[in-house]
Every structure is written in C-alpha cells, then in structure tokens.
Write an enzyme that holds these catalytic residues in place. Structure first.
Site, PDB file in Angstrom:
ATOM      1  N   ASP A  57      -9.041   7.897   8.136  1.00 58.18           N
ATOM      2  CA  ASP A  57     -10.124   6.976   7.784  1.00 58.18           C
ATOM      3  C   ASP A  57     -10.342   5.949   8.893  1.00 58.18           C
ATOM      4  O   ASP A  57     -11.253   5.140   8.811  1.00 58.18           O
ATOM      5  CB  ASP A  57      -9.787   6.256   6.467  1.00 58.18           C
ATOM      6  CG  ASP A  57     -10.912   5.353   5.990  1.00 58.18           C
ATOM      7  OD1 ASP A  57     -12.048   5.857   5.858  1.00 58.18           O
ATOM      8  OD2 ASP A  57     -10.675   4.153   5.757  1.00 58.18           O
TER       9      ASP A  57
ATOM     10  N   ILE B 171       0.828  -1.203   0.000  1.00 55.17           N
ATOM     11  CA  ILE B 171       0.000   0.000   0.000  1.00 55.17           C
ATOM     12  C   ILE B 171       0.861   1.250   0.000  1.00 55.17           C
ATOM     13  O   ILE B 171       0.590   2.212  -0.729  1.00 55.17           O
ATOM     14  CB  ILE B 171      -0.974  -0.001   1.194  1.00 55.17           C
ATOM     15  CG1 ILE B 171      -1.954  -1.166   1.068  1.00 55.17           C
ATOM     16  CG2 ILE B 171      -1.732   1.317   1.264  1.00 55.17           C
ATOM     17  CD1 ILE B 171      -2.887  -1.336   2.265  1.00 55.17           C
TER      18      ILE B 171
ATOM     19  N   PRO C 213       1.440  -1.689  10.004  1.00 52.88           N
ATOM     20  CA  PRO C 213       0.528  -2.452  10.863  1.00 52.88           C
ATOM     21  C   PRO C 213       0.579  -1.941  12.292  1.00 52.88           C
ATOM     22  O   PRO C 213       1.543  -1.293  12.713  1.00 52.88           O
ATOM     23  CB  PRO C 213       1.071  -3.877  10.761  1.00 52.88           C
ATOM     24  CG  PRO C 213       2.520  -3.708  10.432  1.00 52.88           C
ATOM     25  CD  PRO C 213       2.610  -2.477   9.580  1.00 52.88           C
TER      26      PRO C 213
ATOM     27  N   HIS D 285     -13.936   4.588   8.017  1.00 55.71           N
ATOM     28  CA  HIS D 285     -13.239   3.338   7.685  1.00 55.71           C
ATOM     29  C   HIS D 285     -13.757   2.756   6.368  1.00 55.71           C
ATOM     30  O   HIS D 285     -14.250   1.622   6.301  1.00 55.71           O
ATOM     31  CB  HIS D 285     -13.378   2.313   8.811  1.00 55.71           C
ATOM     32  CG  HIS D 285     -12.264   1.305   8.823  1.00 55.71           C
ATOM     33  ND1 HIS D 285     -11.745   0.761   9.966  1.00 55.71           N
ATOM     34  CD2 HIS D 285     -11.548   0.737   7.810  1.00 55.71           C
ATOM     35  CE1 HIS D 285     -10.783  -0.091   9.679  1.00 55.71           C
ATOM     36  NE2 HIS D 285     -10.638  -0.121   8.359  1.00 55.71           N
TER      37      HIS D 285
ATOM     38  N   GLU E  62     -13.773   1.968  17.010  1.00 57.83           N
ATOM     39  CA  GLU E  62     -14.704   2.046  15.885  1.00 57.83           C
ATOM     40  C   GLU E  62     -15.945   1.221  16.170  1.00 57.83           C
ATOM     41  O   GLU E  62     -15.826   0.098  16.690  1.00 57.83           O
ATOM     42  CB  GLU E  62     -14.012   1.568  14.601  1.00 57.83           C
ATOM     43  CG  GLU E  62     -12.846   2.462  14.222  1.00 57.83           C
ATOM     44  CD  GLU E  62     -12.063   1.977  13.023  1.00 57.83           C
ATOM     45  OE1 GLU E  62     -11.268   2.777  12.499  1.00 57.83           O
ATOM     46  OE2 GLU E  62     -12.249   0.812  12.611  1.00 57.83           O
TER      47      GLU E  62
ATOM     48  N   ARG F  30      -4.287   2.187  10.802  1.00 58.28           N
ATOM     49  CA  ARG F  30      -4.959   1.802  12.046  1.00 58.28           C
ATOM     50  C   ARG F  30      -5.042   3.019  12.961  1.00 58.28           C
ATOM     51  O   ARG F  30      -4.078   3.775  13.097  1.00 58.28           O
ATOM     52  CB  ARG F  30      -4.200   0.669  12.754  1.00 58.28           C
ATOM     53  CG  ARG F  30      -4.261  -0.673  12.036  1.00 58.28           C
ATOM     54  CD  ARG F  30      -5.657  -1.273  12.106  1.00 58.28           C
ATOM     55  NE  ARG F  30      -5.743  -2.572  11.458  1.00 58.28           N
ATOM     56  CZ  ARG F  30      -6.099  -2.771  10.195  1.00 58.28           C
ATOM     57  NH1 ARG F  30      -6.384  -1.732   9.420  1.00 58.28           N
ATOM     58  NH2 ARG F  30      -6.181  -3.999   9.702  1.00 58.28           N
TER      59      ARG F  30
END
Length: 322
Positions: free
Chosen positions: A263, A161, A211, A287, A268, A239
């Site tokens: 995001d 990514i 991560p 998200h 959440e 995250r």
C-alpha cells in the site's frame, strides 16, 4: 487565534467537516500546499499561531519566516516532516496523532492478503467478461486459491497495528510469530516472539508494521529475501522504503516471492519507473490503508483535541518535549 491547515484534501475531501477546529479559532483550510516551494508555505502560514500539516515540510527556515507560529500539529503519526530541533529551540510545540488508523491498517493488510489468496477482483471481472458462462464446469477459477488456516504469518513490528493484525490472523487460524525490539505480555498472548532471522525462515506470509528509521531502510533486501521460504507472500502497509523494491521485484519475477501486497512505495505518488509496477503478482494500492472514513474522523477529532489541550495549557501527544 489563527489556524491554518496546509493540506486538508486527503484527510477531508468533503465527506467530513472541520467544525471542531472552527470553534477553536479563525480557520483557513487549503486543499494542497507545495512540498517544495518554501515561499508558498511561508505565505500560507503567514501570521498564524497554529498550523496543521501532513506531508508539507516545516523547516527551521520556515519557522524563522513565521515568527507568530507557536504550534505545529502533524495530521499523521509520523512527524519527520517537522524540524523538531528547530521547533524546540523556538519554543514551538509539535504534536502528532497516534493510533488513529490501527483498525483500518490491519484491515487493509488482510484485504491485500485475501486478494492474493482468492483473487476476488480478477474472478469477478472474469465472470462479467463471460468466462464462467462459457465454462464447461459449474465452478470456474484460473488462479491458484490459497487457504490461510495453518499458515504461519510473521509480523515485523509488533506495536498496536502489528498486534491488531495478529488478532485477525489468529481468527483465521494462522500461526502467528512476531519480531519486535521489545516484548510485552499482551504481545505474548497473540504471538510467539522470534528473532528476525527465524521469522524470515519460518513465515509463509510476512507483514511489515515497523517505522522507517535508518536501521530499517531496505530491511527486506536481497539478503533477507534469500532467507525466506520459496513462495512466501510479502505485505507492506507501513513505509515504502522498508523494501528494496528492485530486490522484491526480482524475487517476484523469479518466483522466490509468490506475491506481494503493498500500500506504500518509496516515492509517492508512485513513479512509472518503480520496478514493482512491472513485477508479476504484485498488488499495489495507492496509500489508502489509513483512509477509511472512520479512521479520518478519528484523525480530525484527535488533532482537534490536541489543539484544545494546548490552548488549555495542558498539551498532549507532544513529540518534541525531550
């Protein structure tokens, strides 16, 4: 073979199908399953051999109560919702779905950045409210507009990514620097590797693509922010807990951070007490970076193939084999 999907709605709210899974066994799909009620989770798994989950945790005690369970597929890349040690001890295969959302997350990263730079939504609303019509000038804008050419973007985490984000940044004429624990030849073609401290000091834009592990929790805290340029832009599509949200909110309100685009948040769905909600120039989306139709299609296709390979005796994307 009985296949249970514990929480299918976010992956497929009705615009896709589960046909591939239907062909592999007796499929039962639940829209949502409790994240905390173990009895509900156990009742829904029942005597199924295969279960697919996303955020619903599968603990050792749940595995004990579901003795027919042989396979747990996580409908995501991260798999911390499964007790891998317990699964291995019981001979339960656990798989994940890697790399399905790479283009979508990189795209969302720039959607956030471009909104910060151009304020498209704000200016469209202003036009609909009549502000342009009432303006004495032929061009109307009431936010600073920012050009990306020549700006330095620092990408923390330079896997698939991060590298996809770098490709877009290069296309915009940005200078790309990256921090990663390891370096690759492919990465060197897209960015200049630097230390984390150098990245924090040099970047006009900082984008997180790492991560969440113990070492990265609250990576962007008060100390890290102090090393950044005044007026930096911070983006987080990875995250929520990578940010010390109070420290980021304070920096936004002081102007140290010009804007943030996130995001993901620490809890959440977002709680009303989250300090980012009241911070100035903070853009928050719910998200959705992963959730394009194309990305969700890939997710289902890969998860289905994971099960097919398992049934054929050649499991792939196994995360508890070591």
């Amino acid at each position: 073979m009985k296949i249970i999907v514990l929480e299918g709605y976010t992956t497929n709210p009705g615009d896709l199908n589960w046909d591939g899974l239907n062909e592999l066994g007796n499929l039962e799909v639940y829209h949502r399953t409790s994240l905390t009620d173990e009895k509900e989770i156990i009742d829904r798994i029942g005597n199924a051999e295969i279960v697919l989950t996303n955020k619903t945790p599968i603990t050792g005690s749940i595995m004990d109560a579901c003795p027919y369970l042989k396979y747990i597929g996580v409908l995501a890349t991260g798999y911390n919702v499964v007790d891998l040690k317990a699964a291995k001890e019981k001979g339960i295969v656990v798989t994940n779905v890697p790399d399905y959302s790479t283009p979508s997350v990189a795209q969302m990263t720039f959607a956030l950045l471009l909104e910060i730079c151009q304020h498209v939504g704000h200016h469209s609303q202003a036009v609909h409210e009549g502000k342009w019509e009432k303006s004495p000038d032929w061009s109307f804008f009431d936010f600073p507009l920012i050009e990306l050419v020549g700006k330095t973007i620092g990408i923390i985490g330079f896997g698939s990514i991060g590298q996809e984000t770098a490709k877009i940044a290069n296309a915009f004429g940005m200078n790309v620097i990256a921090y990663n624990r390891s370096q690759s030849e492919e990465g060197k073609k897209l960015a200049v590797y630097v230390s984390l401290d150098e990245l924090l000091k040099q970047s006009d834009v900082i984008s997180l693509h790492i991560p969440l592990v113990e070492e990265t929790k609250s990576l962007i805290d008060e100390e890290a922010i102090a090393k950044m340029k005044n007026g930096v832009v911070v983006l987080n599509t990875a995250r929520g807990e990578l940010l010390d949200e109070q420290a980021v909110a304070d920096a936004l309100n002081s102007g140290k951070i010009y804007a943030a685009g996130v995001d993901v948040v620490s809890t959440e769905s977002i709680e009303s007490s989250n300090p980012l909600l009241k911070a100035q120039n903070c853009f928050i989306t719910p998200h959705i970076a992963w959730a394009t139709k194309e990305s969700r299609t890939r997710l289902i296709d890969i998860a289905t193939n994971n099960i097919k390979q398992y049934i054929n005796g050649d499991p792939v994307n196994v995360v508890n084999s070591d």
